[in-house]
Design a protein around this motif. Structure first.
Motif, mmCIF file in Angstrom:
data_model
loop_
_atom_site.group_PDB
_atom_site.id
_atom_site.type_symbol
_atom_site.label_atom_id
_atom_site.label_comp_id
_atom_site.label_asym_id
_atom_site.label_seq_id
_atom_site.Cartn_x
_atom_site.Cartn_y
_atom_site.Cartn_z
ATOM 1 N N GLY A 60 1.059 -1.234 0.183
ATOM 2 C CA GLY A 60 -0.109 -0.127 0.038
ATOM 3 C C GLY A 60 0.832 1.335 0.077
ATOM 4 O O GLY A 60 0.486 2.217 -0.861
ATOM 5 N N LEU A 61 1.863 1.350 0.940
ATOM 6 C CA LEU A 61 2.885 2.231 0.854
ATOM 7 C C LEU A 61 3.488 2.566 -0.763
ATOM 8 O O LEU A 61 3.728 3.610 -0.731
ATOM 9 N N VAL A 62 4.076 1.518 -1.149
ATOM 10 C CA VAL A 62 4.604 1.678 -2.694
ATOM 11 C C VAL A 62 3.680 2.210 -3.408
ATOM 12 O O VAL A 62 4.015 3.245 -4.104
ATOM 13 N N ALA A 63 2.341 1.878 -3.531
ATOM 14 C CA ALA A 63 1.492 2.401 -4.589
ATOM 15 C C ALA A 63 1.324 3.855 -4.205
ATOM 16 O O ALA A 63 1.027 4.498 -5.088
ATOM 17 N N LEU A 120 12.011 -1.300 -10.508
ATOM 18 C CA LEU A 120 12.744 -2.368 -9.680
ATOM 19 C C LEU A 120 12.662 -2.178 -8.215
ATOM 20 O O LEU A 120 12.048 -3.028 -7.199
ATOM 21 N N PRO A 121 12.773 -0.929 -7.803
ATOM 22 C CA PRO A 121 12.953 -0.819 -6.007
ATOM 23 C C PRO A 121 11.402 -0.887 -5.805
ATOM 24 O O PRO A 121 11.370 -1.363 -4.539
ATOM 25 N N MET A 122 10.604 -0.467 -6.449
ATOM 26 C CA MET A 122 9.160 -0.376 -5.977
ATOM 27 C C MET A 122 8.578 -1.898 -5.873
ATOM 28 O O MET A 122 8.081 -2.318 -4.989
ATOM 29 N N TRP A 192 14.392 8.292 -3.844
ATOM 30 C CA TRP A 192 14.421 6.650 -3.996
ATOM 31 C C TRP A 192 14.870 5.916 -2.894
ATOM 32 O O TRP A 192 14.772 4.846 -2.749
ATOM 33 N N PHE A 193 15.465 6.506 -1.727
ATOM 34 C CA PHE A 193 15.852 5.978 -0.610
ATOM 35 C C PHE A 193 14.672 5.711 0.121
ATOM 36 O O PHE A 193 14.802 4.591 0.895
ATOM 37 N N ALA A 194 13.379 6.064 -0.027
ATOM 38 C CA ALA A 194 12.244 5.706 0.642
ATOM 39 C C ALA A 194 12.238 4.189 0.334
ATOM 40 O O ALA A 194 11.528 3.323 1.117
ATOM 41 N N TYR A 195 12.132 3.622 -0.966
ATOM 42 C CA TYR A 195 11.894 2.441 -1.367
ATOM 43 C C TYR A 195 13.022 1.482 -0.687
ATOM 44 O O TYR A 195 12.594 0.297 -0.394
ATOM 45 N N VAL A 196 14.289 1.889 -0.793
ATOM 46 C CA VAL A 196 15.329 0.982 -0.108
ATOM 47 C C VAL A 196 14.932 0.772 1.336
ATOM 48 O O VAL A 196 14.969 -0.313 2.042
ATOM 49 N N TRP A 206 18.543 -5.666 -1.315
ATOM 50 C CA TRP A 206 19.456 -4.773 -1.655
ATOM 51 C C TRP A 206 19.248 -4.639 -3.256
ATOM 52 O O TRP A 206 19.885 -3.389 -3.390
ATOM 53 N N LEU A 207 18.528 -5.300 -4.109
ATOM 54 C CA LEU A 207 18.165 -4.973 -5.005
ATOM 55 C C LEU A 207 17.295 -3.618 -5.345
ATOM 56 O O LEU A 207 17.606 -2.627 -6.304
ATOM 57 N N SER A 208 16.919 -2.963 -4.188
ATOM 58 C CA SER A 208 16.390 -1.714 -3.988
ATOM 59 C C SER A 208 17.324 -0.447 -4.339
ATOM 60 O O SER A 208 16.909 0.453 -4.713
ATOM 61 N N LEU A 209 18.515 -1.048 -3.818
ATOM 62 C CA LEU A 209 19.502 0.070 -4.080
ATOM 63 C C LEU A 209 19.728 0.823 -5.375
ATOM 64 O O LEU A 209 20.397 1.580 -5.662
ATOM 65 N N ALA A 210 19.276 -0.145 -6.250
ATOM 66 C CA ALA A 210 19.516 0.242 -7.733
ATOM 67 C C ALA A 210 18.757 1.446 -8.034
ATOM 68 O O ALA A 210 19.172 2.491 -8.944
#
Length: 260
Positions: A60-63, A120-122, A192-196, A206-210
């Motif tokens: 829900g937060l990602v969306a 990808l991070p999402m 983008w750090f929010a998704y990390v 760790w893929l979210s670091l992309a």
């Protein structure tokens, strides 16, 4: 789910970008590519939230976070494209490529690839099985709010400056623009750090670091700062060179005092 999700996002984005290229070709304004990119990122966030295999909270937060960020950026860029001539960067490309639409088509399709890359991070964060609200969740929301708020403020300050006819050909130093030459890019990167943080606890977090790593690479080396500053130097010349000497290129920082 991640690989399947990326493939779906890429195919859908490629189709939309093909249609956007056709429209831009007809109207002679390639600036809509940025509008479409932001809109597709918002759609990618909703897709990740709807079909991710994680718990309801991170999905829900990602969306919410991704769609609100993308929608705000999309509407801001749309307003600019509708009320201003084609961006000088795209006019330069039109001249450089001598109007060859095949190059523009490849350029639009490259943006579809970027949508998939930054989805990808999402998708990783939406696969987090963590059900509880944690300190990482709170930090993710705080960074997202700071980043989106800062980017919106920078965009508003620049839009107000550009709307004043007296500032035509001048360099904006209002507000955040007096501390960073690209505050909008800085807050875009910070977002983008929010998704990390949301992804912590996911099997492949760790893929979210992309997200932040690739965004920093693109902003510093490819489509962001170099491209924007080359156009600014063409249009503003010595005034922008002085701005480069005195103001931080990226991270907001007190400006240097001009030398006598």
């Amino acid at each position: 789910m991640i690989l399947t999700g990326l493939l779906i996002v890429w195919i859908a984005s490629a189709l939309v970008m093909a249609a956007a290229w056709w429209v831009c070709r007809r109207i002679g304004n390639a600036g809509y590519v940025d509008v479409v990119w932001a809109g597709l990122m918002a759609a990618a966030a909703l897709f990740a939230g709807a079909f991710g295999d994680g718990a309801a909270l991170p999905r829900g937060l990602v969306a919410m976070m991704g769609s609100l960020w993308g929608a705000r950026l999309c509407l801001h860029l749309l307003h600019r494209v509708l009320h201003e001539p084609e961006d000088g960067r795209y006019r330069f490309l039109r001249e450089h490529w001598q109007g060859n639409q095949r190059y523009f088509f490849v350029f639009f399709q490259a943006q579809a690839v970027f949508v998939a890359i930054f989805a990808l991070p999402m998708l990783v964060a939406a696969g987090n099985p963590e059900r509880d609200f944690t300190v990482w969740t709170a930090l993710a929301l705080a960074i997202w709010a700071l980043a989106v708020g800062g980017e919106a403020l920078a965009d508003r300050q620049l839009a107000r400056f550009r709307a004043n006819p007296a500032n035509r050909g001048e360099v904006c130093r209002d507000g955040l623009w007096g501390w960073s030459r690209h505050p909008n890019y800085f807050f875009e990167w910070l977002h983008w750090f929010a998704y990390v943080l949301l992804a912590i606890g996911a099997p492949q977090w760790w893929l979210s670091l992309a997200g932040p790593l690739l965004m920093l690479l693109f902003l510093y080396r490819f489509t962001g700062i170099p491209w924007t500053e080359q156009q600014a130097l063409r249009s503003r010349g010595e005034a922008y060179r002085r701005y480069q000497r005195e103001v931080s290129p990226f991270i907001p920082w007190p400006p240097r005092r001009p030398r006598n």
